[in-house]
Design an enzyme around this catalytic site. Structure first.
Site, PDB file in Angstrom:
ATOM      1  N   HIS A  66       0.830  -1.204   0.000  1.00 50.22           N
ATOM      2  CA  HIS A  66       0.000   0.000   0.000  1.00 50.22           C
ATOM      3  C   HIS A  66       0.864   1.253   0.000  1.00 50.22           C
ATOM      4  O   HIS A  66       0.384   2.325   0.352  1.00 50.22           O
ATOM      5  CB  HIS A  66      -0.908   0.012   1.246  1.00 50.22           C
ATOM      6  CG  HIS A  66      -1.914  -1.094   1.248  1.00 50.22           C
ATOM      7  ND1 HIS A  66      -2.274  -1.783   2.372  1.00 50.22           N
ATOM      8  CD2 HIS A  66      -2.634  -1.639   0.247  1.00 50.22           C
ATOM      9  CE1 HIS A  66      -3.178  -2.699   2.071  1.00 50.22           C
ATOM     10  NE2 HIS A  66      -3.409  -2.637   0.787  1.00 50.22           N
ATOM     11  N   HIS A  67       2.133   1.127  -0.365  1.00 56.03           N
ATOM     12  CA  HIS A  67       2.968   2.336  -0.314  1.00 56.03           C
ATOM     13  C   HIS A  67       2.470   3.375  -1.304  1.00 56.03           C
ATOM     14  O   HIS A  67       2.731   4.563  -1.160  1.00 56.03           O
ATOM     15  CB  HIS A  67       4.452   2.020  -0.541  1.00 56.03           C
ATOM     16  CG  HIS A  67       4.820   1.780  -1.970  1.00 56.03           C
ATOM     17  ND1 HIS A  67       4.453   0.637  -2.637  1.00 56.03           N
ATOM     18  CD2 HIS A  67       5.482   2.531  -2.868  1.00 56.03           C
ATOM     19  CE1 HIS A  67       4.900   0.706  -3.894  1.00 56.03           C
ATOM     20  NE2 HIS A  67       5.517   1.839  -4.053  1.00 56.03           N
ATOM     21  N   LYS A 113      -2.649  -2.566  -7.857  1.00 63.59           N
ATOM     22  CA  LYS A 113      -2.904  -2.889  -9.260  1.00 63.59           C
ATOM     23  C   LYS A 113      -2.351  -4.258  -9.582  1.00 63.59           C
ATOM     24  O   LYS A 113      -1.242  -4.599  -9.177  1.00 63.59           O
ATOM     25  CB  LYS A 113      -2.180  -1.840 -10.123  1.00 63.59           C
ATOM     26  CG  LYS A 113      -2.531  -1.913 -11.579  1.00 63.59           C
ATOM     27  CD  LYS A 113      -3.735  -1.049 -11.886  1.00 63.59           C
ATOM     28  CE  LYS A 113      -4.289  -1.291 -13.268  1.00 63.59           C
ATOM     29  NZ  LYS A 113      -5.051  -2.527 -13.405  1.00 63.59           N
ATOM     30  N   LYS A 123       7.336  -4.303 -10.144  1.00 59.28           N
ATOM     31  CA  LYS A 123       7.158  -3.928 -11.553  1.00 59.28           C
ATOM     32  C   LYS A 123       6.702  -2.472 -11.663  1.00 59.28           C
ATOM     33  O   LYS A 123       7.249  -1.692 -12.428  1.00 59.28           O
ATOM     34  CB  LYS A 123       6.078  -4.858 -12.120  1.00 59.28           C
ATOM     35  CG  LYS A 123       5.929  -4.848 -13.598  1.00 59.28           C
ATOM     36  CD  LYS A 123       4.865  -5.842 -14.036  1.00 59.28           C
ATOM     37  CE  LYS A 123       5.229  -7.274 -13.659  1.00 59.28           C
ATOM     38  NZ  LYS A 123       4.278  -8.258 -14.209  1.00 59.28           N
ATOM     39  N   LYS A 145      -2.815  -8.680  -6.836  1.00 65.02           N
ATOM     40  CA  LYS A 145      -3.099  -9.748  -7.795  1.00 65.02           C
ATOM     41  C   LYS A 145      -4.305 -10.533  -7.329  1.00 65.02           C
ATOM     42  O   LYS A 145      -4.560 -10.631  -6.130  1.00 65.02           O
ATOM     43  CB  LYS A 145      -1.902 -10.710  -7.903  1.00 65.02           C
ATOM     44  CG  LYS A 145      -1.870 -11.507  -9.195  1.00 65.02           C
ATOM     45  CD  LYS A 145      -1.261 -10.725 -10.325  1.00 65.02           C
ATOM     46  CE  LYS A 145      -1.284 -11.453 -11.632  1.00 65.02           C
ATOM     47  NZ  LYS A 145      -0.529 -10.721 -12.655  1.00 65.02           N
ATOM     48  N   SER A 147      -2.219  -0.053 -18.661  1.00 63.57           N
ATOM     49  CA  SER A 147      -3.355  -0.024 -17.721  1.00 63.57           C
ATOM     50  C   SER A 147      -3.385   1.311 -16.981  1.00 63.57           C
ATOM     51  O   SER A 147      -4.449   1.875 -16.718  1.00 63.57           O
ATOM     52  CB  SER A 147      -3.226  -1.145 -16.689  1.00 63.57           C
ATOM     53  OG  SER A 147      -3.769  -2.332 -17.196  1.00 63.57           O
TER      54      SER A 147
HETATM   55  P1  NAD Z   1      -3.258 -16.273 -21.875  1.00 60.15           P
HETATM   56  O1  NAD Z   1      -4.203 -17.114 -21.129  1.00 60.15           O
HETATM   57  O2  NAD Z   1      -3.784 -15.293 -22.865  1.00 60.15           O
HETATM   58  O3  NAD Z   1      -2.201 -17.180 -22.676  1.00 60.15           O
HETATM   59  C1  NAD Z   1      -1.411 -18.174 -22.125  1.00 60.15           C
HETATM   60  C2  NAD Z   1      -1.156 -19.216 -23.211  1.00 60.15           C
HETATM   61  O4  NAD Z   1      -0.176 -20.147 -22.758  1.00 60.15           O
HETATM   62  C3  NAD Z   1      -2.409 -20.006 -23.578  1.00 60.15           C
HETATM   63  O5  NAD Z   1      -2.600 -19.968 -24.976  1.00 60.15           O
HETATM   64  C4  NAD Z   1      -2.095 -21.419 -23.071  1.00 60.15           C
HETATM   65  O6  NAD Z   1      -2.710 -22.439 -23.818  1.00 60.15           O
HETATM   66  C5  NAD Z   1      -0.585 -21.454 -23.190  1.00 60.15           C
HETATM   67  N1  NAD Z   1       0.053 -22.475 -22.376  1.00 60.15           N
HETATM   68  C6  NAD Z   1      -0.309 -22.952 -21.170  1.00 60.15           C
HETATM   69  N2  NAD Z   1       0.553 -23.892 -20.744  1.00 60.15           N
HETATM   70  C7  NAD Z   1       1.467 -24.048 -21.709  1.00 60.15           C
HETATM   71  C8  NAD Z   1       2.601 -24.873 -21.866  1.00 60.15           C
HETATM   72  N3  NAD Z   1       2.954 -25.740 -20.927  1.00 60.15           N
HETATM   73  N4  NAD Z   1       3.340 -24.759 -22.990  1.00 60.15           N
HETATM   74  C9  NAD Z   1       2.993 -23.880 -23.941  1.00 60.15           C
HETATM   75  N5  NAD Z   1       1.916 -23.048 -23.857  1.00 60.15           N
HETATM   76  C10 NAD Z   1       1.166 -23.134 -22.750  1.00 60.15           C
HETATM   77  O7  NAD Z   1      -2.352 -15.553 -20.769  1.00 60.15           O
HETATM   78  P2  NAD Z   1      -1.476 -14.250 -20.915  1.00 60.15           P
HETATM   79  O8  NAD Z   1      -2.286 -13.084 -20.474  1.00 60.15           O
HETATM   80  O9  NAD Z   1      -0.816 -14.246 -22.249  1.00 60.15           O
HETATM   81  O10 NAD Z   1      -0.385 -14.487 -19.760  1.00 60.15           O
HETATM   82  C11 NAD Z   1       0.765 -15.284 -19.961  1.00 60.15           C
HETATM   83  C12 NAD Z   1       1.814 -14.938 -18.921  1.00 60.15           C
HETATM   84  O11 NAD Z   1       2.126 -13.543 -19.005  1.00 60.15           O
HETATM   85  C13 NAD Z   1       1.390 -15.172 -17.475  1.00 60.15           C
HETATM   86  O12 NAD Z   1       2.522 -15.550 -16.733  1.00 60.15           O
HETATM   87  C14 NAD Z   1       0.920 -13.802 -17.029  1.00 60.15           C
HETATM   88  O13 NAD Z   1       0.991 -13.647 -15.619  1.00 60.15           O
HETATM   89  C15 NAD Z   1       1.929 -12.942 -17.742  1.00 60.15           C
HETATM   90  N6  NAD Z   1       1.495 -11.541 -17.919  1.00 60.15           N
HETATM   91  C16 NAD Z   1       0.347 -11.234 -18.579  1.00 60.15           C
HETATM   92  C17 NAD Z   1      -0.010  -9.901 -18.735  1.00 60.15           C
HETATM   93  C18 NAD Z   1      -1.224  -9.485 -19.543  1.00 60.15           C
HETATM   94  O14 NAD Z   1      -1.385  -8.273 -19.768  1.00 60.15           O
HETATM   95  N7  NAD Z   1      -2.067 -10.389 -20.011  1.00 60.15           N
HETATM   96  C19 NAD Z   1       0.789  -8.886 -18.198  1.00 60.15           C
HETATM   97  C20 NAD Z   1       1.974  -9.241 -17.527  1.00 60.15           C
HETATM   98  C21 NAD Z   1       2.311 -10.579 -17.405  1.00 60.15           C
END
Ligand code: NAD
Length: 472
Positions: A65-66, A71, A95, A107, A363
């Site tokens: 909460h700093h 977010k 981040k 989260k 965002s």
């Molecule tokens: P998403 O659900 O859109 O996509 C994830 C994809 O990974 C899916 O298509 C899934 O089928 C695939 N997948 C799952 N297990 C797998 C495996 N073992 N091998 C290969 N592919 C596999 O999710 P996303 O939003 O793209 O998020 C992906 C990562 O990025 C997460 O770690 C998330 O925390 C991180 N992230 C996302 C955002 C965002 O804005 N969406 C922002 C920062 C970080």
């Protein structure tokens, strides 16, 4: 994969502790930065389409909460547990600090495999989850602002906004209670691809630093680099596309069901359409199927980008990874054991909490748009275009020469919302890259880029706490 008892939050704490020694903060402040401020664990029932009742397990963690609001995204995955959500919330704090986004880390997670629920069931779960957050004051434009993450997207964000709005009638800033919304619901243009674009901007900047690339035995620049991406979801798909557009060669792609490779390079959009049509990434014309989807992590390439889930590269498979640079698009794809292997091998790991900050950066732009109630570019675009036309007219008149049509278009163009969002993101990622690299260079004892990123984050959050003063 590591066993189930592996603590992701423990891994984040280990990385934090490693970096804390390179800062000047007393142990009490370090403890306060590291700890999770609030953990909300909930259980609620939903009625499934077949009439049965199921109890859903879900979380929202406010790590810090700093700065407020907190977010961070909401994840729908069968693997969700408190440890994971705490770790992801902590990463959000660091981040946001690194990219100068004035939020605390948060989260959320719902322990479901979304593929096993109908759209109607998912809507009920999302709306009930939002109602639980409202009851405990865990959501609001000035309190805590969720966003998409693994397994969620614009649709879920629209449900959250609608639920929040219905329970806060007349709240003028209600649209700022969640980001990653559809543009028609107060979303910002460019948010959908923001994380992937940020990953691209960050890695492109690293690739442009001559001495860093020389150390990796690579030429500077992105063009011609052989890139492999795990996960073709929101982050992976856009990251791969931006790399391809910049002239890199996508030599490997992996999804849940398998992986493919092609030394000649894969066309990302066409692989994506192939998967949509056939239900699998495998058997893409001209590409080679890999026996296991994890084989792609070990293929010969310049840049490996895990963009699926955490802990996919660990002490067991890290020694077989051949990439020279690893860009952590996913959160926590490497365990601390993998980090140690790569540090010894001289493989450069570009860490998650800075590299995938594009999502939270945009965002932030979306939230600002919601609070200001006006689309970016609405006031200035036409004015800039009129002014540019006038300047150009004067130059042509005075010089007696005409500029080419394509140049004219470029010079005249006033910025649209998406232009401003992209440029704000590009500036943010470039500045963050250099801040981390300069911190690393300034202290030769700092062993890797992740530790350097943590040092930057700890210093910023530490300053914030120190200036706020600790409540007596
Ligand atoms: P998403 O659900 O859109 O996509 C994830 C994809 O990974 C899916 O298509 C899934 O089928 C695939 N997948 C799952 N297990 C797998 C495996 N073992 N091998 C290969 N592919 C596999 O999710 P996303 O939003 O793209 O998020 C992906 C990562 O990025 C997460 O770690 C998330 O925390 C991180 N992230 C996302 C955002 C965002 O804005 N969406 C922002 C920062 C970080």
């Amino acid at each position: 994969m590591p066993d189930k008892h592996y603590s992701f939050f423990g891994a984040v704490e280990r990385s934090f502790n490693k970096a804390a020694g390179f800062t000047k903060w007393e142990s009490g402040i370090l403890e306060q930065i590291k700890t999770c401020n609030a953990v909300f664990q909930m259980r609620f029932p939903i009625k499934r389409d077949d009439g049965s009742i199921e109890v859903i397990e879900a979380y929202r963690v406010q790590h810090s909460h700093h700065k407020t609001p907190c977010k961070g995204g909401i994840r729908f995955a069968a693997e969700v547990d408190q440890d994971e959500v705490m770790a992801l919330a902590a990463l959000m704090t660091y981040k946001c600090a690194i990219v100068n986004v004035p939020f605390g880390g948060g989260k959320g997670g719902i322990k479901i495999n979304p593929k096993k629920y109908s759209a109607y069931e998912l809507e009920k779960i999302t709306r009930r989850y939002t109602a639980e957050l409202i009851k405990k004051n865990f959501i609001g434009p000035g309190i805590d602002v969720p966003a998409p993450d693994y397994g969620t997207g614009e649709r879920e964000m629209a449900w959250i906004l609608d639920t929040y709005g219905a329970m806060h009638p007349g709240e003028i800033d209600a649209a700022g209670c969640v980001t990653g919304k559809p543009v028609t619901q107060g979303g910002v243009r460019g948010r959908r691809e923001a994380t992937g674009l940020g990953v691209f901007f960050g890695l492109r900047e690293v690739c442009n630093i001559k001495d860093v690339m020389e150390k990796q035995g690579l030429t500077t620049g992105v063009e011609g680099k052989r890139v492999a991406v795990q996960g073709l979801g929101n982050v992976g798909y856009h990251t791969a596309k931006f790399f391809q557009d910049a002239g890199a060669k996508i030599v490997g792609l992996a999804e849940y069901e398998g992986a493919i490779r092609s030394d000649a390079g894969l066309d990302v959009e066409s692989v994506f359409q192939h998967r949509k049509k056939t239900g699998s990434i495998l058997n893409y014309p001209g590409a080679q199927n890999l026996p296991k989807n994890t084989d792609m992590l070990e293929m010969d390439c310049d840049i490996l980008i895990p963009a699926a889930l955490e802990n996919v590269i660990n002490g067991e498979n890290a020694p077989r990874v051949k990439a020279k640079i690893i860009g952590e698009a996913a959160n926590g794809p490497l365990t601390p054991e993998a980090d140690e292997v790569f540090a010894k091998k001289g493989i450069l790991v570009v860490p998650d909490m800075y590299l995938n900050a594009g999502g939270v950066t945009v965002s932030y732009f979306e939230w600002l748009k919601n609070l200001s109630h006006v689309r970016y570019g609405r006031l200035g675009k036409r004015f800039t275009e009129n002014l540019n036309a006038h300047i150009l007219g004067q130059i042509e008149e005075l010089s007696g020469k005409k500029v080419k049509d394509n140049e004219r278009e470029l010079i005249m163009h006033g910025p649209d919302e998406v232009d401003l969002v992209y440029s704000g993101l590009e500036e943010t990622m470039i500045a963050a890259t250099h801040e981390i690299m300069n911190t690393w260079k300034s202290n030769p004892e700092i062993p890797d880029m992740r530790t350097s990123a943590y040092v930057v984050a700890i210093n910023k959050v530490g300053t914030s706490y120190a200036e706020l003063g600790i409540f007596p």
